[in-house]
Design an enzyme around this catalytic site. Structure first.
Site, PDB file in Angstrom:
ATOM      1  N   GLN A 206     120.372  16.164  50.149  1.00 57.76           N
ATOM      2  CA  GLN A 206     119.625  16.709  49.022  1.00 57.76           C
ATOM      3  C   GLN A 206     119.559  18.226  49.086  1.00 57.76           C
ATOM      4  O   GLN A 206     119.074  18.865  48.168  1.00 57.76           O
ATOM      5  CB  GLN A 206     118.181  16.161  49.015  1.00 57.76           C
ATOM      6  N   ARG A 319     100.781  19.200  50.600  1.00 60.24           N
ATOM      7  CA  ARG A 319     100.756  18.498  49.309  1.00 60.24           C
ATOM      8  C   ARG A 319      99.726  17.370  49.316  1.00 60.24           C
ATOM      9  O   ARG A 319      99.071  17.111  48.303  1.00 60.24           O
ATOM     10  CB  ARG A 319     102.138  17.982  48.920  1.00 60.24           C
ATOM     11  N   GLU A 705     108.882  12.097  40.831  1.00 59.85           N
ATOM     12  CA  GLU A 705     107.919  11.513  41.765  1.00 59.85           C
ATOM     13  C   GLU A 705     106.634  10.960  41.141  1.00 59.85           C
ATOM     14  O   GLU A 705     106.128   9.935  41.587  1.00 59.85           O
ATOM     15  CB  GLU A 705     107.526  12.573  42.811  1.00 59.85           C
TER      16      GLU A 705
HETATM   17  N1  MTE Z   1     115.630   8.481  41.692  1.00 58.49           N
HETATM   18  C1  MTE Z   1     116.700   7.863  42.220  1.00 58.49           C
HETATM   19  N2  MTE Z   1     117.370   6.963  41.476  1.00 58.49           N
HETATM   20  N3  MTE Z   1     117.115   8.120  43.491  1.00 58.49           N
HETATM   21  C2  MTE Z   1     116.448   9.020  44.294  1.00 58.49           C
HETATM   22  O1  MTE Z   1     116.848   9.245  45.438  1.00 58.49           O
HETATM   23  N4  MTE Z   1     114.551  10.598  44.484  1.00 58.49           N
HETATM   24  C3  MTE Z   1     113.229  10.934  43.989  1.00 58.49           C
HETATM   25  C4  MTE Z   1     113.238  11.129  42.483  1.00 58.49           C
HETATM   26  N5  MTE Z   1     113.895  10.031  41.842  1.00 58.49           N
HETATM   27  C5  MTE Z   1     115.298   9.681  43.757  1.00 58.49           C
HETATM   28  C6  MTE Z   1     114.942   9.393  42.405  1.00 58.49           C
HETATM   29  C7  MTE Z   1     112.663  12.144  44.609  1.00 58.49           C
HETATM   30  S1  MTE Z   1     111.922  12.015  46.117  1.00 58.49           S
HETATM   31  C8  MTE Z   1     112.676  13.357  43.976  1.00 58.49           C
HETATM   32  S2  MTE Z   1     111.939  14.712  44.644  1.00 58.49           S
HETATM   33  C9  MTE Z   1     113.354  13.525  42.685  1.00 58.49           C
HETATM   34  O2  MTE Z   1     113.949  12.316  42.208  1.00 58.49           O
HETATM   35  C10 MTE Z   1     114.412  14.613  42.867  1.00 58.49           C
HETATM   36  O3  MTE Z   1     115.167  14.811  41.728  1.00 58.49           O
HETATM   37  P1  MTE Z   1     114.675  15.724  40.509  1.00 58.49           P
HETATM   38  O4  MTE Z   1     114.059  16.947  41.064  1.00 58.49           O
HETATM   39  O5  MTE Z   1     115.919  15.966  39.771  1.00 58.49           O
HETATM   40  O6  MTE Z   1     113.694  14.880  39.755  1.00 58.49           O
HETATM   41 MO1  MOS Z   2     111.440  14.320  46.958  1.00 58.97          MO
HETATM   42  S1  MOS Z   2     110.197  13.568  48.399  1.00 58.97           S
HETATM   43  O1  MOS Z   2     110.586  15.869  46.960  1.00 58.97           O
HETATM   44  O2  MOS Z   2     112.847  14.613  47.853  1.00 58.97           O
END
Ligand code: MTE
Ligand code: MOS
Length: 762
Positions: A206, A319, A705
């Site tokens: 990530q 957080r 999230e």
């Molecule tokens: N959705 C899917 N399908 N797979 C993932 O790994 N990670 C989550 C969320 N949704 C995730 C997900 C987490 S922990 C975060 S922080 C955000 O997606 C990150 O992506 P974004 O900042 O583009 O929302």
């Molecule tokens: Mo999401 S826990 O901030 O990768």
């Protein structure tokens, strides 16, 4: 309205389109990092030698016998490191440890011509250990005063005075378990070194920029010697925010020593036993209410289980502290936090990043205290909502607080909460051994990284002579649909159809110094950077066009011959943020995302088994960039939250003996994940309307999230269903996870208040 949030008419953002890789996902053609292995010549495979002790000194290591195994090429140990023996973001994680800190930790790695050769070789490595005592629970660590990192406190007002004056004071403890990420794609890296010594690492990460930094650090080279690329991830959920770094470093080290490509890909058991999880938390608390059920004071100490190293634990704790209030105003408050150091995997980011754990504390308090106050939980929650402009415990004014109440009212109406609550009362009166309950809970979640500097992003946009567009940005795709949204943003900014725009894989040599794709801010940050790049190009094209209204291809064509650059680097930083970690005050968040969920469950009094009959959600995504993607995020986040709170049960062997510290839940066979059978039977998701977010890209809000915490509604419904087995007004303590077994014992305790006239209090 700010320029950033303004949306042109008929824009591509806001269109309901499938995920850009949906067809590739469902046909199995989407490439993930390890799919590159069979396409790469001469790859060596890596296998770890894992510690059989939770805590021990490594006194000797004998690797000779490994080399006798056919196909073994190299054993990687600390002696091989050209750079620093450290892959931790806080510099407390030796890649090759001389003191093992958790059961299953890798002490060295064996490279083989095949995975099987590497595995056999690893079995031949002899390691001498001197076992040391191990701390395995938060309670062990608290008793031993084993803590790590900062111990911050957020406070406002006079907590002691307010508690002394409060009409009702309760105290208690709340404990919650962690959670395994169980991304479908386990940790994976493939590294190659070219003739000039340039290291190229493909990694399921990530955070490509940080992976690059850690690889450079371990190899002792400058960052420009290392390029990291992430094609896409089969899920990250926070588990690849920092934890991909070490595996990338092992692959890169192997590649640089052998001059051959090296692949590291953990199998499921290795991933379970080597990588960090969501932090379990313990909270002790005292809470004061006035006669009307308003929270007047809260004093709480949160202790997270950090595992063996710091990793992101300080940020996760921050957080958590910033989310204890959830959607509720607490006038006098003190929230103290600390991180236990235990001999377990190093716990890490997981969807919500501590927010869920902080919020669970107050939701648990409200759920337990409502019956003690003689107020129904629905009313107790609603009357404590923030009013516009009231400040959080860390001093940020709550903007758009009315969105929580708007969503609340909408859910109460569309879910027919009043009518169904009456029906449930009738049902419960008629059924001795089956009880139902309906609970409604809110979510308020802060968007932006707490640490201000991380709130920046870059993008690179190329327009080719034929008018086609290629975009690059610093965010990574993990299934959440970021790339889909970014394509929509670029098409909208340039005013071209979606088919004109393509997106290239995330690479550190395209956009440097990026932040992790995390904190749900991927679309906010990278979207604004892409928009910025597109606008630079557009401004130049408008000049070329000079009012003639040329077609896109024509103006691009002319621009090239007029020697006008057709590419641009975009940049964005979130304005208006401030954070003083020393006093734990500031405005760390750009805005809050809101949501409300109503969940109805049915619990069986003989077994504790339950099902979720219906869930209604109203969630605030601002003006959605991509409604289908957002819907998937809301549903998926909710279900992942339900898994954490009701099913997923991590167990470590805490008995004294040979297996002390071993994670006993190492596979899907012993670790229950939510599946179709746990989905709500009737699942209705709506997005809050008229929710434009001024100052965010095209008026949208982050969604990754926040929906996870809508799952509190299921936990509270389970609590109320357990209570329905007992005397009216019984307060139920529900463990987390509320597995069927835990629910059974909770309802059994409640039931005893009927027959034995035990007190109903907590
Ligand atoms: N959705 C899917 N399908 N797979 C993932 O790994 N990670 C989550 C969320 N949704 C995730 C997900 C987490 S922990 C975060 S922080 C955000 O997606 C990150 O992506 P974004 O900042 O583009 O929302
Ligand atoms: Mo999401 S826990 O901030 O990768």
């Amino acid at each position: 309205m700010s320029e950033l949030s303004q949306r042109p008419e008929n824009s591509v953002v806001g269109e309901t389109i499938p995920h850009e890789s949906a067809a590739l996902h469902v046909t199995g053609r989407a490439l993930y990092t390890d799919d590159l292995t069979p396409r790469t010549k001469g790859v060596l495979h890596a296998w770890p030698v894992q510690s059989p002790h939770a805590h021990a000194r490594v006194t000797a290591m004998h690797t000779d016998a490994a080399y006798d195994v056919p196909g073994v090429v190299r054993v990687l140990t600390a002696a091989d490191l050209p750079g620093v023996n450290d892959s931790g973001v806080k510099h407390d994680e030796p890649l090759f440890p001389s003191e093992v800190m958790h059961h299953g930790q890798a002490v060295c790695w064996v490279l083989g011509e095949s995975l099987e050769a590497a595995r056999r070789g690893a079995a031949q490595v002899e390691v001498d250990y001197e076992p040391l005592p191990a701390l395995l629970t938060i309670h062990d660590a608290i008793d031993a005063e084993s803590f790590q990192g900062a111990r911050p406190t957020a406070q406002r007002g006079d907590v002691e005075g307010a508690l002394a004056r409060a009409a009702h004071v309760f105290e208690g403890e709340t404990e919650m378990a962690g959670q395994e990420h169980f991304y479908l794609e386990t940790q994976a890296s493939l590294a190659e070194v070219d003739d000039a010594g340039h290291v190229f690492v493909q990694s399921s990460t990530q955070h490509p920029s940080e992976t690059q930094e850690v690889v450079a650090h371990v190899l002792g080279v400058a960052s420009h010697q290392v390029t990291v690329q992430c094609l896409r991830m089969g899920g990250g959920f926070g588990g690849k925010e920092v934890q991909a770094n070490g595996y990338a470093a092992v692959a890169a080290l192997g590649a640089s020593l052998t001059a051959r490509p090296v692949r590291v890909r953990l199998n499921r058991t290795q991933d379970f036993t080597m990588t960090g999880k969501r932090h379990g938390f313990h909270a002790s608390w005292r809470v004061g209410f006035d006669d009307d059920g308003h929270v007047v004071a809260l004093d709480t100490t949160l202790t997270s289980d950090g595992g063996w190293s710091l990793d992101l634990s300080e940020a996760v704790l921050a957080r958590a502290i910033c989310h204890v209030d959830n959607a509720y105003w607490i006038p006098d408050v003190r929230i103290h936090g600390r991180i236990a150091k235990t001999h377990k995997t190093s716990q890490t980011a997981f969807r919500g990043f501590g927010g869920p754990q902080g919020m669970l504390v107050l939701e648990d308090i409200l759920g337990r205290c409502a019956p003690l106050l003689g107020i129904d939980p629905l009313g107790l929650r609603r009357r404590n909502f923030y009013a516009e402009g009231q400040e959080t415990p860390y001093g940020q004014p709550v903007r758009h607080a009315d969105r929580a109440s708007t969503a609340w009212d909408q859910v109460l109406t569309t879910a027919e909460v009043a009518r169904r609550s009456q029906e449930i009362a009738v049902f419960n009166a008629a059924h001795e051994h089956t009880k139902r309950a309906l609970a409604v809970t809110p979510v308020k979640f802060g968007i932006s990284f707490n640490f201000t500097a991380l709130n920046q992003a870059g993008a690179l946009v190329h327009v080719y002579k034929d008018g086609s567009v290629l975009i690059n940005h610093g965010g990574t795709e993990m299934g959440q649909g970021l790339h889909t949204k970014m394509l929509q943003v670029a098409a909208t900014s340039l005013g071209v159809p979606l088919s004109k725009v393509r997106l290239a894989p995330t690479r550190t040599d395209k956009v440097p110094n990026t932040s992790a794709t995390a904190a749900s801010s991927g679309a906010d940050l990278n979207g604004a950077a892409i928009k910025n790049a597109c606008e630079q190009i557009l401004t130049r094209l408008v000049e070329v066009d000079a009012g003639r209204n040329l077609a896109w291809e024509e103006v691009v064509h002319e621009a090239y011959f007029a020697r006008v650059p057709l590419f641009a680097a975009g940049y964005y930083r979130t304005e208006g943020l401030s954070w003083d970690a020393a006093v734990f005050r500031g405005t760390p968040f750009k805005y809050f995302a809101y949501g409300v969920a109503a969940a109805e469950v049915e619990v069986d009094g003989f077994t504790g088994a339950y099902r979720t009959r219906r869930v209604d959600i109203v969630h605030d995504v601002g003006d959605s960039l991509s409604p289908l993607v957002d819907l998937g995020q809301i549903e998926g986040g909710f279900v992942q939250g339900v898994g954490w709170l009701t099913l997923e049960d991590l167990r470590w062997d805490t008995t004294e003996g040979d297996h002390r510290g071993r994670l006993t839940t190492q596979a899907a066979s012993t670790y229950k994940l939510p599946s179709f059978s746990e989905m709500p039977e009737d699942f209705r998701v709506a997005m809050l309307e008229q929710a434009h977010e001024d100052g965010a890209v095209y008026g949208s809000k982050a969604v990754g999230e926040p929906p996870l915490m809508l799952a509190f509604s299921v936990r509270e419904a389970l609590r109320q269903a357990c209570a329905a087995f007992g005397r009216p007004g019984v307060s139920v303590e529900l463990p987390s996870p509320a597995t069927p077994e835990a629910v059974y014992w909770a309802l059994e305790t409640a039931r005893r208040t009927v027959s034995t006239r035990e007190p109903a209090g907590a």
